[in-house]
Design an enzyme around this catalytic site. Structure first.
Site, short mmCIF file in Angstrom:
data_model
loop_
_atom_site.label_atom_id
_atom_site.label_comp_id
_atom_site.label_asym_id
_atom_site.label_seq_id
_atom_site.Cartn_x
_atom_site.Cartn_y
_atom_site.Cartn_z
N GLY A 16 37.13 79.54 20.10
CA GLY A 16 37.94 79.84 18.93
C GLY A 16 38.21 81.33 18.80
N ALA A 17 38.53 81.98 19.92
CA ALA A 17 38.57 83.45 19.96
C ALA A 17 39.93 84.05 19.66
CB ALA A 17 38.10 83.93 21.34
N ASN A 18 40.92 83.24 19.30
CA ASN A 18 42.25 83.80 19.07
C ASN A 18 42.51 84.18 17.61
OD1 ASN A 18 42.38 80.71 19.05
ND2 ASN A 18 44.21 81.27 17.89
N GLY A 20 40.41 84.93 13.39
CA GLY A 20 39.23 84.94 12.54
C GLY A 20 38.00 85.58 13.15
N GLY A 22 36.14 84.61 15.56
CA GLY A 22 36.13 84.62 17.01
C GLY A 22 36.90 85.78 17.60
N SER A 141 26.46 77.84 8.63
CA SER A 141 27.10 78.12 7.35
C SER A 141 26.06 77.94 6.26
CB SER A 141 28.27 77.14 7.13
OG SER A 141 28.69 77.14 5.79
N TYR A 166 32.01 68.30 6.21
CA TYR A 166 31.93 69.67 6.74
C TYR A 166 30.49 70.18 6.64
CZ TYR A 166 32.42 74.68 7.28
OH TYR A 166 32.26 75.97 7.73
#
Length: 304
Positions: A16-18, A20, A22, A141, A166
């Site tokens: 998820g590095a693209n 936020g 990440g 979280s 979640y």
């Protein structure tokens, strides 16, 4: 960010590095000298992020909600890289609305936030163990503290509530990180498992989750922007977990102030359920069955 130790000669994989957390994590690691693999679902967005980051950055496609994609990604990396020094299991989804399932028919939040990372970690453990002091960082979280795992209904097929799902997915992620530490120690593996959470941080996940609620949802999303800390601040706990020279396996980092919602980095508090070894063993067995990925004892130690 300037206090990150030199990362030259190290390879880091960030899911998820693209965007936020990440993106900020990947940027900090690359600017400290690491070769960073951006593991992203959308490779176009990944290439745009790589261009902004600069340095030695590689983009590879990964959809954590598809076990076929996880296996393909892991096979590609193990063929390309002799070792991996750092795996940051950062990617996640926050959903509101009706229950949704993954490509494998699994509840989507659990599939993406925990089970996909469980499978990915297991498939990459041999390559991680080939590095002298590799780490796996799992992103928790503060919502995990109010959650409870229902092993009779892990896929939440009865009485589904998105916010509860979640919280369960993040509890599962936390249990996984703690149990991974136990198993790596027992196996005598050189790999270390560490956890972090960002407190209440301003990312693109929450606004996306409220999109389908129309005007009311947009108002709530804007209020969230006011109440949260910047993403650069929220990323600090996982950067400490990923690069801190004093870090030990099993440690958990988060913000220090206002019930761990914001502030400088400190050790965070695990819920009783997250720390329970019996829960860890039970979730591990369920995750192996659901993903088909073998245990640490079979995969963590490199071949002699």
């Amino acid at each position: 960010m300037d206090s990150i130790p030199d990362q030259h000669g190290r390879t880091a994989v960030v899911t998820g590095a693209n965007s936020g957390l990440g993106l900020v994590t990947a940027t900090a690691l690359a600017r400290a000298g690491a070769h960073v693999v951006l593991a992203v679902r959308n490779t176009t967005a990944g290439e745009e992020a790589a261009h902004r980051i600069g340095g030695h950055v590689t983009v590879r496609e990964l959809d954590l909600a598809s076990l076929d994609s996880v296996r393909s990604f892991a096979a590609t990396l193990t063929a390309e890289l002799p070792s991996i020094d750092l795996l940051v299991n950062n990617a996640g989804v926050v959903l509101l609305g009706p229950r949704r399932t993954s490509a494998d028919g699994l509840e989507l939040q659990l599939a993406t936030n925990m089970l996909g990372h469980f499978a990915l970690t297991g498939l990459l453990l041999g390559t991680l163990a080939a590095a002298p002091a590799a780490r796996v960082v799992s992103l928790s979280s503060i919502t995990h503290r109010n959650a409870h795992l229902d092993f009779d209904d892990l896929m939440f097929e009865r009485g589904y509530r998105a916010t509860t799902a979640y919280g369960r997915s993040k509890l599962a992620t936390t249990v996984f990180g703690v149990e991974l530490d136990r198993r790596l120690r027992a196996a005598g593996s050189p790999v270390m498992s560490v956890l972090a959470h960002p407190g209440v941080t301003r990312t693109n996940l929450t606004p996306r989750a409220w999109e389908h609620r129309g005007r009311a949802g947009r108002v709530i999303a804007r209020l969230g922007l006011i109440a949260t800390q910047p993403v650069e601040q929220g990323t600090l706990p996982q950067l400490r977990a990923a690069t801190g020279t004093e870090v030990r396996g099993g440690q958990f980092f988060g913000p220090a102030r206002l019930w761990e919602t914001r502030g400088p980095v400190a050790e965070a508090r695990l819920s009783r359920e997250a720390a329970d070894p019996a829960v860890g063993r039970r979730l591990w067995a369920a995750a192996e069955e659901l993903t088909g990925v073998v245990s640490v004892q079979d995969a963590a130690t490199p071949a002699s």
